[in-house]
Design an enzyme around this catalytic site. Sequence first.
Site, PDB file in Angstrom:
ATOM      1  CB  ALA A  14     -40.849  18.784  -7.272  1.00 43.09           C
TER       2      ALA A  14
ATOM      3  CD  GLU B 231     -40.055  23.694  -0.921  1.00 47.29           C
ATOM      4  OE1 GLU B 231     -40.247  23.035  -1.957  1.00 47.29           O
ATOM      5  OE2 GLU B 231     -40.814  24.611  -0.547  1.00 47.29           O
TER       6      GLU B 231
ATOM      7  N   GLY C  47     -37.855  21.180  -4.034  1.00 48.37           N
ATOM      8  CA  GLY C  47     -38.620  20.289  -3.159  1.00 48.37           C
ATOM      9  C   GLY C  47     -37.742  19.301  -2.406  1.00 48.37           C
TER      10      GLY C  47
ATOM     11  CD  GLU D 115     -38.174  25.665  -5.511  1.00 50.02           C
ATOM     12  OE1 GLU D 115     -37.081  26.261  -5.370  1.00 50.02           O
ATOM     13  OE2 GLU D 115     -38.556  24.762  -4.735  1.00 50.02           O
TER      14      GLU D 115
HETATM   15  C1  HXC Z   1     -36.865  15.939 -13.367  1.00 53.15           C
HETATM   16  C2  HXC Z   1     -34.589  15.847 -13.292  1.00 53.15           C
HETATM   17  C3  HXC Z   1     -34.567  16.826 -12.268  1.00 53.15           C
HETATM   18  C4  HXC Z   1     -35.826  17.330 -11.795  1.00 53.15           C
HETATM   19  C5  HXC Z   1     -32.551  16.269 -12.711  1.00 53.15           C
HETATM   20  N1  HXC Z   1     -33.315  15.536 -13.524  1.00 53.15           N
HETATM   21  N2  HXC Z   1     -33.288  17.063 -11.933  1.00 53.15           N
HETATM   22  N3  HXC Z   1     -35.729  15.418 -13.832  1.00 53.15           N
HETATM   23  N4  HXC Z   1     -36.931  16.859 -12.379  1.00 53.15           N
HETATM   24  N5  HXC Z   1     -35.921  18.217 -10.790  1.00 53.15           N
HETATM   25  C6  HXC Z   1     -32.890  14.559 -14.532  1.00 53.15           C
HETATM   26  C7  HXC Z   1     -32.409  15.230 -15.811  1.00 53.15           C
HETATM   27  O1  HXC Z   1     -33.501  15.564 -16.641  1.00 53.15           O
HETATM   28  C8  HXC Z   1     -31.544  14.124 -16.390  1.00 53.15           C
HETATM   29  O2  HXC Z   1     -32.329  13.134 -17.004  1.00 53.15           O
HETATM   30  C9  HXC Z   1     -30.915  13.503 -15.167  1.00 53.15           C
HETATM   31  O3  HXC Z   1     -31.754  13.857 -14.063  1.00 53.15           O
HETATM   32  C10 HXC Z   1     -29.524  14.027 -14.901  1.00 53.15           C
HETATM   33  O4  HXC Z   1     -29.592  15.438 -14.845  1.00 53.15           O
HETATM   34  P1  HXC Z   1     -28.617  16.410 -15.684  1.00 53.15           P
HETATM   35  O5  HXC Z   1     -29.306  17.698 -15.753  1.00 53.15           O
HETATM   36  O6  HXC Z   1     -28.201  15.748 -16.935  1.00 53.15           O
HETATM   37  O7  HXC Z   1     -27.366  16.454 -14.678  1.00 53.15           O
HETATM   38  P2  HXC Z   1     -26.340  17.666 -14.467  1.00 53.15           P
HETATM   39  O8  HXC Z   1     -25.932  18.235 -15.788  1.00 53.15           O
HETATM   40  O9  HXC Z   1     -25.300  17.086 -13.584  1.00 53.15           O
HETATM   41  O10 HXC Z   1     -27.145  18.788 -13.695  1.00 53.15           O
HETATM   42  C11 HXC Z   1     -27.627  18.553 -12.394  1.00 53.15           C
HETATM   43  C12 HXC Z   1     -28.650  19.639 -11.993  1.00 53.15           C
HETATM   44  C13 HXC Z   1     -29.760  19.726 -13.059  1.00 53.15           C
HETATM   45  C14 HXC Z   1     -27.933  21.005 -11.877  1.00 53.15           C
HETATM   46  C15 HXC Z   1     -29.185  19.270 -10.630  1.00 53.15           C
HETATM   47  O11 HXC Z   1     -30.252  18.407 -13.288  1.00 53.15           O
HETATM   48  C16 HXC Z   1     -30.900  20.589 -12.651  1.00 53.15           C
HETATM   49  O12 HXC Z   1     -30.828  21.827 -12.737  1.00 53.15           O
HETATM   50  N6  HXC Z   1     -32.026  19.963 -12.271  1.00 53.15           N
HETATM   51  C17 HXC Z   1     -33.231  20.687 -11.922  1.00 53.15           C
HETATM   52  C18 HXC Z   1     -33.134  21.251 -10.524  1.00 53.15           C
HETATM   53  C19 HXC Z   1     -34.364  22.062 -10.135  1.00 53.15           C
HETATM   54  O13 HXC Z   1     -34.689  23.070 -10.794  1.00 53.15           O
HETATM   55  N7  HXC Z   1     -35.050  21.653  -9.084  1.00 53.15           N
HETATM   56  C20 HXC Z   1     -36.241  22.336  -8.597  1.00 53.15           C
HETATM   57  C21 HXC Z   1     -37.466  21.744  -9.228  1.00 53.15           C
HETATM   58  S1  HXC Z   1     -38.903  22.631  -8.789  1.00 53.15           S
HETATM   59  P3  HXC Z   1     -32.467  13.003 -18.604  1.00 53.15           P
HETATM   60  O14 HXC Z   1     -33.298  11.778 -18.764  1.00 53.15           O
HETATM   61  O15 HXC Z   1     -33.144  14.246 -19.042  1.00 53.15           O
HETATM   62  O16 HXC Z   1     -31.049  12.882 -19.084  1.00 53.15           O
HETATM   63  C22 HXC Z   1     -39.314  22.100  -7.274  1.00 53.15           C
HETATM   64  C23 HXC Z   1     -40.607  22.651  -6.746  1.00 53.15           C
HETATM   65  C24 HXC Z   1     -40.995  22.053  -5.427  1.00 53.15           C
HETATM   66  O17 HXC Z   1     -38.624  21.338  -6.681  1.00 53.15           O
HETATM   67  C25 HXC Z   1     -42.465  22.124  -5.217  1.00 53.15           C
HETATM   68  C26 HXC Z   1     -42.946  20.964  -4.411  1.00 53.15           C
HETATM   69  C27 HXC Z   1     -44.252  20.397  -4.836  1.00 53.15           C
END
Ligand code: HXC
Length: 255
Positions: A62, A108, A105, A128
Amino acid sequence: MSQVTLKIEEGIACISVVRPEALNALNREIVDEMDQLLDQVEKDDSARCLIFYSEKNFAAGADIKAMAECDEEGAKAFAFSPVYNKIADLPLPTIAAIEGYALGGGMELAMTCDIRIAGESAKMGFPEVTLGIFPGAGGTIRVPRAVGEAFAKELIFTGDAVSAQRALQMGLVNRVTADTDVYAEAEKMAKRIAKRGPVAIRMVKEVIRRGLEEPDQNRAIEIEAEQWARLFTTYDQKEGMKAFIEKRKPRFENR
Ligand code: HXC
């Protein structure tokens, strides 16, 4: 501009997220768009199987930027569960074709599907807890059911992503393919499913769901028997068995 696309070709529907700049991270607008496309899939009589596939990355979770400032009410409004439940309950089989990251998400969403196929360099997990939250779109329910309590807790407590091979060992995905073949493999499976008796497929998905939810095993077996017998009122059962006896391919009519 639309960030989700739907195509339906030869009975196979495919929903894709198109937000490459954020690794297909999901926000409210995207999930609402998906919701509307699901209605179109349900209304389309020709659709026999639905694939979720997004290029390069399935979805990196998400959208953290959209959630970061939420209060409790905001978090409730952001929740994806109603749409995810709708996907899980669709009356046709669903396949998640996973390329790249499927996190939080995003994973999920994959868990709402009946079948998961992953490319060999896919990375899947539930990060998360690294953000101070836990999976809140069905993950705490669907992951233990898919892989058992111990693997589910390992995935959810550590927040570590796992490789496709590890996911296969755990039972988190059904099969692993070359990265370039993920969609083709899902489509191949969808086409095989699409050739089967559609009424039987629709009913058995429902019977499996009810069986898993039914605490009384004898009752679950009764439900199976009732629904199984009901198939003998359908054209497709007559056609399927007649085709076998006549040594030809069945021509199912979805009735
Ligand atoms: C918002 C995101 C994102 C996310 C990536 N991006 N994941 N933006 N939400 N979940 C964006 C980054 O900010 C960045 O944009 C661009 O995508 C590229 O990501 P990088 O981080 O530069 O790429 P990389 O170094 O290759 O790393 C990839 C990654 C990392 C390991 C996947 O992006 C990451 O850890 N993302 C978050 C993953 C996460 O925690 N997901 C769970 C979210 S909570 P900018 O513009 O900043 O350069 C969830 C709860 C669900 O899902 C509940 C449901 C309602």
